[in-house]
Design a protein around this motif. Structure first.
Motif, PDB file in Angstrom:
ATOM      1  N   ALA A  59      -5.601   0.039   0.218  1.00 13.46           N
ATOM      2  CA  ALA A  59      -3.565   0.309  -0.132  1.00 13.46           C
ATOM      3  C   ALA A  59      -4.039   1.180  -1.714  1.00 13.46           C
ATOM      4  O   ALA A  59      -3.288   1.597  -2.141  1.00 13.46           O
ATOM      5  CB  ALA A  59      -2.901  -0.856  -0.020  1.00 13.46           C
ATOM      6  N   CYS A  60      -5.043  -0.731  -2.296  1.00 10.17           N
ATOM      7  CA  CYS A  60      -5.515  -0.602  -3.392  1.00 10.17           C
ATOM      8  C   CYS A  60      -6.252   1.170  -3.778  1.00 10.17           C
ATOM      9  O   CYS A  60      -5.849   1.989  -4.895  1.00 10.17           O
ATOM     10  CB  CYS A  60      -6.337  -1.419  -3.831  1.00 10.17           C
ATOM     11  N   ARG A  61      -7.302   1.455  -2.595  1.00 11.79           N
ATOM     12  CA  ARG A  61      -8.102   3.043  -2.592  1.00 11.79           C
ATOM     13  C   ARG A  61      -7.120   4.342  -2.561  1.00 11.79           C
ATOM     14  O   ARG A  61      -7.372   4.817  -3.527  1.00 11.79           O
ATOM     15  CB  ARG A  61      -8.752   2.621  -1.942  1.00 11.79           C
ATOM     16  N   GLN A  62      -6.394   3.653  -1.748  1.00 12.33           N
ATOM     17  CA  GLN A  62      -5.062   4.940  -1.925  1.00 12.33           C
ATOM     18  C   GLN A  62      -4.405   5.246  -3.405  1.00 12.33           C
ATOM     19  O   GLN A  62      -3.810   6.489  -3.380  1.00 12.33           O
ATOM     20  CB  GLN A  62      -4.809   4.720  -0.331  1.00 12.33           C
ATOM     21  N   THR A  63      -3.937   4.498  -3.651  1.00 16.91           N
ATOM     22  CA  THR A  63      -3.173   3.584  -4.802  1.00 16.91           C
ATOM     23  C   THR A  63      -4.356   4.919  -5.814  1.00 16.91           C
ATOM     24  O   THR A  63      -3.434   6.285  -6.558  1.00 16.91           O
ATOM     25  CB  THR A  63      -2.143   2.682  -4.693  1.00 16.91           C
ATOM     26  N   LEU A  64      -5.563   4.038  -6.074  1.00 13.97           N
ATOM     27  CA  LEU A  64      -6.055   4.347  -7.126  1.00 13.97           C
ATOM     28  C   LEU A  64      -5.761   6.301  -6.955  1.00 13.97           C
ATOM     29  O   LEU A  64      -6.358   7.433  -7.910  1.00 13.97           O
ATOM     30  CB  LEU A  64      -7.728   4.045  -7.052  1.00 13.97           C
ATOM     31  N   THR A  65      -6.874   6.591  -5.676  1.00 16.02           N
ATOM     32  CA  THR A  65      -6.799   8.408  -5.495  1.00 16.02           C
ATOM     33  C   THR A  65      -5.741   9.340  -5.970  1.00 16.02           C
ATOM     34  O   THR A  65      -5.548   9.864  -6.738  1.00 16.02           O
ATOM     35  CB  THR A  65      -7.223   8.668  -4.327  1.00 16.02           C
ATOM     36  N   LYS A  66      -4.147   9.023  -5.358  1.00 18.77           N
ATOM     37  CA  LYS A  66      -3.025   9.106  -6.481  1.00 18.77           C
ATOM     38  C   LYS A  66      -3.126   9.391  -7.864  1.00 18.77           C
ATOM     39  O   LYS A  66      -2.618   9.792  -7.636  1.00 18.77           O
ATOM     40  CB  LYS A  66      -1.963   7.996  -5.750  1.00 18.77           C
ATOM     41  N   LEU A  67      -3.127   8.131  -8.166  1.00 14.97           N
ATOM     42  CA  LEU A  67      -3.365   7.783  -9.898  1.00 14.97           C
ATOM     43  C   LEU A  67      -3.945   9.460  -9.975  1.00 14.97           C
ATOM     44  O   LEU A  67      -3.242   9.407 -11.677  1.00 14.97           O
ATOM     45  CB  LEU A  67      -3.052   6.364 -10.702  1.00 14.97           C
TER      46      LEU A  67
END
Length: 120
Positions: A21-29
């Protein structure tokens, strides 16, 4: 909230779903946050092997971002008007903070030149 969980010890370093979830959030940011994730991925001593492995995915699988729109914005000046006559929207290379596209430039003598366009 994540920082509070980390400090309290409730954030588990071996929780793969949270790391994903953290990796996906960083990608979206966006690119700056992807770069942060890449930097953190090499600190297994801090994050643990699960988080490091998950964030290491940011090293190799970076998604492209709005290339044509960024180029249009950058080239919206009188100096570049009608000079870029072809732009390939599919990047030939993608990194965390930039991507490269092929294009054709029309020089002052009306000669076409193959160019590489780096979009930040």
């Amino acid at each position: 909230q994540a920082a509070q969980l980390w400090v309290s010890g409730q954030l588990r370093r071996d929780d793969p779903s949270l790391a994903t979830a953290c990796r996906q959030t960083l990608t979206k940011l966006g690119p700056a946050f992807v770069k942060l994730g890449q930097i953190l991925s090499v600190r297994e001593d801090i994050l643990g092997p699960v988080w490091s492995a998950e964030l290491a995915l940011l090293q190799n699988s970076v998604q492209e971002f709005g290339g044509r729109e960024a180029v249009d914005e950058a080239l919206a000046t009188p100096n570049f008007e009608n000079k870029l006559i072809q732009f390939d929207p599919t990047p030939v290379a993608v990194a965390s903070i930039a991507q490269v596209h092929k294009g054709i430039w029309l020089d002052e003598g009306n000669t076409t030149i193959d160019v590489a366009i780096k979009v930040l």
